[in-house]
Design a protein around this motif. Structure first.
Motif, PDB file in Angstrom:
ATOM      1  N   ARG A  80      17.915   5.959  -0.080  1.00 48.92           N
ATOM      2  CA  ARG A  80      16.525   5.650  -0.430  1.00 48.92           C
ATOM      3  C   ARG A  80      16.328   5.701  -1.947  1.00 48.92           C
ATOM      4  NH1 ARG A  80      14.091   9.549   2.355  1.00 48.92           N
ATOM      5  NH2 ARG A  80      14.411   8.382   4.261  1.00 48.92           N
ATOM      6  N   LEU A  81      16.924   6.683  -2.612  1.00 43.57           N
ATOM      7  CA  LEU A  81      16.794   6.802  -4.069  1.00 43.57           C
ATOM      8  C   LEU A  81      17.469   5.632  -4.788  1.00 43.57           C
ATOM      9  CD1 LEU A  81      17.419  10.618  -4.492  1.00 43.57           C
ATOM     10  CD2 LEU A  81      15.287   9.405  -4.960  1.00 43.57           C
ATOM     11  N   PHE A  82      18.668   5.241  -4.313  1.00 41.44           N
ATOM     12  CA  PHE A  82      19.371   4.120  -4.944  1.00 41.44           C
ATOM     13  C   PHE A  82      18.617   2.808  -4.747  1.00 41.44           C
ATOM     14  CE2 PHE A  82      23.258   6.875  -4.579  1.00 41.44           C
ATOM     15  CZ  PHE A  82      23.405   7.053  -5.946  1.00 41.44           C
ATOM     16  N   LYS A  83      18.044   2.614  -3.577  1.00 37.29           N
ATOM     17  CA  LYS A  83      17.260   1.399  -3.331  1.00 37.29           C
ATOM     18  C   LYS A  83      16.018   1.372  -4.217  1.00 37.29           C
ATOM     19  CE  LYS A  83      18.688   0.299   1.348  1.00 37.29           C
ATOM     20  NZ  LYS A  83      18.264   0.123   2.746  1.00 37.29           N
ATOM     21  N   ALA A  84      15.401   2.528  -4.425  1.00 33.41           N
ATOM     22  CA  ALA A  84      14.229   2.601  -5.302  1.00 33.41           C
ATOM     23  C   ALA A  84      14.603   2.270  -6.744  1.00 33.41           C
ATOM     24  CB  ALA A  84      13.595   3.982  -5.220  1.00 33.41           C
ATOM     25  N   ALA A  85      15.755   2.748  -7.190  1.00 28.95           N
ATOM     26  CA  ALA A  85      16.210   2.438  -8.553  1.00 28.95           C
ATOM     27  C   ALA A  85      16.480   0.948  -8.709  1.00 28.95           C
ATOM     28  CB  ALA A  85      17.459   3.243  -8.885  1.00 28.95           C
ATOM     29  N   ARG A  86      17.082   0.333  -7.689  1.00 24.99           N
ATOM     30  CA  ARG A  86      17.347  -1.106  -7.755  1.00 24.99           C
ATOM     31  C   ARG A  86      16.035  -1.880  -7.762  1.00 24.99           C
ATOM     32  NH1 ARG A  86      22.276  -4.114  -5.835  1.00 24.99           N
ATOM     33  NH2 ARG A  86      23.008  -2.466  -7.189  1.00 24.99           N
ATOM     34  N   ALA A  87      15.059  -1.448  -6.946  1.00 26.55           N
ATOM     35  CA  ALA A  87      13.761  -2.119  -6.910  1.00 26.55           C
ATOM     36  C   ALA A  87      13.021  -1.970  -8.229  1.00 26.55           C
ATOM     37  CB  ALA A  87      12.920  -1.552  -5.771  1.00 26.55           C
ATOM     38  N   ALA A  88      13.288  -0.897  -8.963  1.00 34.13           N
ATOM     39  CA  ALA A  88      12.657  -0.675 -10.264  1.00 34.13           C
ATOM     40  C   ALA A  88      13.288  -1.527 -11.357  1.00 34.13           C
ATOM     41  CB  ALA A  88      12.732   0.791 -10.640  1.00 34.13           C
ATOM     42  N   GLY A  89      14.393  -2.217 -11.035  1.00 34.82           N
ATOM     43  CA  GLY A  89      15.000  -3.123 -12.004  1.00 34.82           C
ATOM     44  C   GLY A  89      16.259  -2.613 -12.660  1.00 34.82           C
ATOM     45  N   TYR A  90      16.760  -1.469 -12.228  1.00 32.19           N
ATOM     46  CA  TYR A  90      17.995  -0.946 -12.803  1.00 32.19           C
ATOM     47  C   TYR A  90      19.194  -1.540 -12.074  1.00 32.19           C
ATOM     48  CZ  TYR A  90      15.128   2.467 -15.183  1.00 32.19           C
ATOM     49  OH  TYR A  90      14.202   3.063 -15.987  1.00 32.19           O
ATOM     50  N   ALA A  91      20.235  -1.887 -12.826  1.00 30.63           N
ATOM     51  CA  ALA A  91      21.436  -2.452 -12.232  1.00 30.63           C
ATOM     52  C   ALA A  91      22.287  -1.367 -11.572  1.00 30.63           C
ATOM     53  CB  ALA A  91      22.262  -3.181 -13.297  1.00 30.63           C
ATOM     54  N   ARG A  92      22.288  -0.168 -12.145  1.00 29.81           N
ATOM     55  CA  ARG A  92      23.071   0.950 -11.606  1.00 29.81           C
ATOM     56  C   ARG A  92      22.227   2.207 -11.651  1.00 29.81           C
ATOM     57  NH1 ARG A  92      28.540   1.311 -14.831  1.00 29.81           N
ATOM     58  NH2 ARG A  92      27.138   2.680 -15.939  1.00 29.81           N
ATOM     59  N   ALA A  93      22.624   3.163 -10.843  1.00 30.19           N
ATOM     60  CA  ALA A  93      21.932   4.449 -10.861  1.00 30.19           C
ATOM     61  C   ALA A  93      22.956   5.549 -10.663  1.00 30.19           C
ATOM     62  CB  ALA A  93      20.875   4.503  -9.770  1.00 30.19           C
ATOM     63  N   ARG A  94      22.675   6.692 -11.251  1.00 29.74           N
ATOM     64  CA  ARG A  94      23.537   7.868 -11.117  1.00 29.74           C
ATOM     65  C   ARG A  94      22.733   8.963 -10.449  1.00 29.74           C
ATOM     66  NH1 ARG A  94      25.910  10.392 -16.334  1.00 29.74           N
ATOM     67  NH2 ARG A  94      24.148   9.282 -17.167  1.00 29.74           N
ATOM     68  N   LEU A  95      23.311   9.599  -9.459  1.00 32.15           N
ATOM     69  CA  LEU A  95      22.658  10.682  -8.744  1.00 32.15           C
ATOM     70  C   LEU A  95      23.329  11.990  -9.130  1.00 32.15           C
ATOM     71  CD1 LEU A  95      20.598  11.292  -6.434  1.00 32.15           C
ATOM     72  CD2 LEU A  95      22.570  11.294  -4.927  1.00 32.15           C
ATOM     73  N   ILE A  96      22.533  12.940  -9.601  1.00 31.30           N
ATOM     74  CA  ILE A  96      23.061  14.231 -10.027  1.00 31.30           C
ATOM     75  C   ILE A  96      22.349  15.310  -9.221  1.00 31.30           C
ATOM     76  CG2 ILE A  96      23.348  15.826 -11.950  1.00 31.30           C
ATOM     77  CD1 ILE A  96      23.126  13.366 -13.803  1.00 31.30           C
ATOM     78  N   THR A  97      23.136  16.143  -8.542  1.00 35.08           N
ATOM     79  CA  THR A  97      22.562  17.271  -7.813  1.00 35.08           C
ATOM     80  C   THR A  97      22.926  18.547  -8.559  1.00 35.08           C
ATOM     81  OG1 THR A  97      24.501  17.419  -6.405  1.00 35.08           O
ATOM     82  CG2 THR A  97      22.664  16.129  -5.586  1.00 35.08           C
TER      83      THR A  97
END
Length: 67
Positions: free
Chosen positions: A15-32
């Motif tokens: 869900r977070l990666f899809k939201a980042a893509r919908a926001a216009g970012y080509a890539r996203a990094r998830l940090i826990t």
């Protein structure tokens, strides 16, 4: 060894990666973080990053013809 619970569920990460893509970012990094915080950092694609040094014609050829 005992299995420990996941820091984030796969459905939440998707869900977070899809939201980042919908926001216009080509890539996203998830940090826990160990304390439970979750960070997602949106990054533009490689076309937005300009090389710091000029690339020689040989290097351009090599990049396009490497196997």
């Amino acid at each position: 060894m005992a299995k420990r619970p996941a820091l984030i569920q796969q459905s939440d990460a998707t869900r977070l990666f899809k939201a980042a893509r919908a926001a216009g970012y080509a890539r996203a990094r998830l940090i826990t973080h160990p304390d439970g915080r979750v960070e997602i950092i949106g990054e533009d694609g490689p076309e937005a990053v300009q090389p710091a040094v000029e690339v020689s014609p040989f290097e351009k050829w090599k990049a396009g013809n490497a196997r």
